[in-house]
Design a protein around this motif. Structure first.
Motif, PDB file in Angstrom:
ATOM      1  N   THR A 125      11.003 -14.858 -13.256  1.00  7.85           N
ATOM      2  CA  THR A 125      11.811 -15.785 -14.051  1.00  7.85           C
ATOM      3  C   THR A 125      11.168 -17.165 -14.140  1.00  7.85           C
ATOM      4  N   MET A 126      10.579 -17.636 -13.045  1.00 10.91           N
ATOM      5  CA  MET A 126       9.996 -18.983 -13.055  1.00 10.91           C
ATOM      6  C   MET A 126       8.716 -19.021 -13.881  1.00 10.91           C
ATOM      7  N   ARG A 127       7.963 -17.937 -13.881  1.00 12.01           N
ATOM      8  CA  ARG A 127       6.651 -17.932 -14.542  1.00 12.01           C
ATOM      9  C   ARG A 127       6.735 -17.467 -15.988  1.00 12.01           C
ATOM     10  N   ASP A 179       3.491 -21.188 -10.219  1.00 15.19           N
ATOM     11  CA  ASP A 179       4.392 -20.545 -11.175  1.00 15.19           C
ATOM     12  C   ASP A 179       5.211 -21.583 -11.935  1.00 15.19           C
ATOM     13  N   LEU A 180       5.654 -22.610 -11.231  1.00  9.98           N
ATOM     14  CA  LEU A 180       6.378 -23.693 -11.903  1.00  9.98           C
ATOM     15  C   LEU A 180       5.472 -24.409 -12.889  1.00  9.98           C
ATOM     16  N   TYR A 181       4.227 -24.669 -12.495  1.00  9.70           N
ATOM     17  CA  TYR A 181       3.292 -25.356 -13.374  1.00  9.70           C
ATOM     18  C   TYR A 181       3.010 -24.528 -14.632  1.00  9.70           C
ATOM     19  N   TRP A 227      -4.563 -18.898 -11.407  1.00 13.54           N
ATOM     20  CA  TRP A 227      -3.136 -19.212 -11.251  1.00 13.54           C
ATOM     21  C   TRP A 227      -2.288 -17.944 -11.371  1.00 13.54           C
ATOM     22  N   ALA A 228      -2.745 -16.864 -10.807  1.00 15.61           N
ATOM     23  CA  ALA A 228      -2.043 -15.590 -10.945  1.00 15.61           C
ATOM     24  C   ALA A 228      -0.844 -15.557 -10.006  1.00 15.61           C
ATOM     25  N   PHE A 251      -1.612 -17.015 -22.723  1.00 20.93           N
ATOM     26  CA  PHE A 251      -1.451 -17.825 -21.522  1.00 20.93           C
ATOM     27  C   PHE A 251      -1.536 -16.966 -20.263  1.00 20.93           C
ATOM     28  N   ALA A 252      -0.960 -15.762 -20.316  1.00 22.37           N
ATOM     29  CA  ALA A 252      -0.995 -14.879 -19.146  1.00 22.37           C
ATOM     30  C   ALA A 252      -2.433 -14.566 -18.748  1.00 22.37           C
ATOM     31  N   VAL A 253      -3.258 -14.232 -19.732  1.00 22.12           N
ATOM     32  CA  VAL A 253      -4.667 -13.940 -19.441  1.00 22.12           C
ATOM     33  C   VAL A 253      -5.393 -15.197 -18.988  1.00 22.12           C
ATOM     34  N   PHE A 254      -5.136 -16.306 -19.657  1.00 22.56           N
ATOM     35  CA  PHE A 254      -5.821 -17.566 -19.334  1.00 22.56           C
ATOM     36  C   PHE A 254      -5.535 -18.021 -17.897  1.00 22.56           C
TER      37      PHE A 254
END
Length: 368
Positions: A201-203, A303-305, A367-368, A358-361
């Motif tokens: 949820t946060m990410r 995750d917040l970032y 930042w996984a 963004f997920a891949v980046f």
């Protein structure tokens, strides 16, 4: 004077002759036209007795003469000119053109869609440039900055949507926690439901679902409002009196969406975590406050970032799609509905595509 046309059949040298009398005008030709369609095998049509004629009357006479292969007699100079004009405007093309083969239609349709998409992307980039230029002009001239309009749009985009976004996020948190617990219980790892709910949820879900909700709620409103102003020529009136529509209509909405999306995304993630803690209290026997305290331990700050970085971009996309499609409205009220629908579909599509990017980046940069 009689208000409608009439006719009678008489015998002539070459066969039956149709003598038409009265006004051959659009106001009174309907009864005659219905009766003429029932006749056939007429040698000639005599219109010497008509008192008036217009284009509709000339077309009716000429069409009947062509259908029955009859001669037109007794036409005045005006009637002759009108009949010749109608005859010259004849179109023998099929009302419905023949459809091409399937193997031709599909590539053609795909090509038109792709070409239109590329043109739309180019125009959207140009619209973004106009928005940046308008914002730069406001920065250089702060007295022109529409602060009241920005505050109003912040209220509409952010404050007014807290209820529906909160309810949606709470239910999503319940679903994620409940379904995650069902799967993790098979491995005796239901405690990791906290990790799953918090990080997901946060990410991802908090910001993504908020962007979709804002697109459906505020993006559509932007397109409908500006589109209606285009139809009523209010946008043109603004330009006439020296007010820039980009500064007064587009910039406040874009700023409101960009500023409020990070706050709404964070709010959505927090409410979703509360929903997960709520269901975990009953389904997993994990105390409510224990669930929330564990969130701080298992959810990294990255995750917040990630969510806070994506949120302004999603807000920009939603606002730009709504304002751009609103500015493209022209013609009639149906166009407002079409552009509003297109704004929502375009915004949601672009948000999902960028979310995948963004997920891949973020994975690639660690930042996984």
């Amino acid at each position: 004077m009689r208000e409608w046309a009439d006719f009678e059949l008489v015998e002539g040298e070459g066969g039956p002759v149709l003598r038409v009398s009265g006004p051959l005008t659009v106001a009174g030709i309907a009864p005659l036209d219905t009766r003429l369609r029932e006749l056939d095998d007429i040698a000639a049509i005599d219109i010497a007795g008509i008192t008036a004629i217009d284009t509709v009357g000339a077309w009716t006479v000429w069409r009947s003469a062509m259908r029955m292969d009859a001669e037109v007699r007794g036409a005045s100079d005006k009637a002759t000119r009108l009949i010749e004009a109608v005859k010259a405007a004849e179109n023998t093309a099929a009302i419905t053109p023949p459809r091409s083969r399937l193997l031709e239609r599909v590539p053609e349709a795909v090509g038109i869609k792709v070409s239109g998409m590329l043109v739309g992307m180019k125009d959207m980039v140009g619209f973004l440039g106009l928005t940046i230029a308008a914002f730069g002009a406001l920065v250089r001239h702060p007295r022109r900055f529409p602060m009241l309009a920005v505050i109003r749009q912040i209220e509409l985009v952010g404050v007014s949507s807290l209820g529906i976004i909160g309810l949606m996020s709470f239910l999503i948190g319940i679903v994620v926690a409940q379904q995650g617990a069902v799967q993790l219980q098979q491995f005796g790892a239901e405690i990791y439901t906290i990790n799953l709910t918090g990080r997901l949820t946060m990410r991802e879900l908090g910001v993504l679902m908020t962007a979709i909700m804002v697109a459906g709620r505020s993006g559509s409103a932007f397109a409908a409002q500006i589109g209606t102003m285009k139809l009523t020529e209010e946008v043109d009136a603004m330009r006439t009196i020296g007010v820039s529509p980009m500064e007064r209509l587009v910039v406040p909405r874009v700023l409101a969406a960009v500023l409020m999306m990070p706050l709404l995304g964070f709010y959505s993630a927090v409410i979703a975590i509360v929903g997960g803690a709520f269901i975990a209290n009953f389904a997993l026997d994990i105390p409510f406050w224990t669930f929330l305290s564990r969130i701080r331990e298992v959810v990294p700050m990255t995750d917040l970032y990630v969510g806070l970085v994506k949120a302004p971009v999603f807000g920009l996309i939603v606002a730009m799609s709504g304002c751009y499609q609103g500015m493209q409205v022209s013609g009639n009220a149906e166009e407002v509905g079409l552009r509003t629908t297109l704004a929502v579909v375009q915004a949601i599509f672009m948000v999902i595509v960028l979310d995948a990017f963004f997920a891949v980046f973020f994975t690639e940069i660690g930042w996984a």
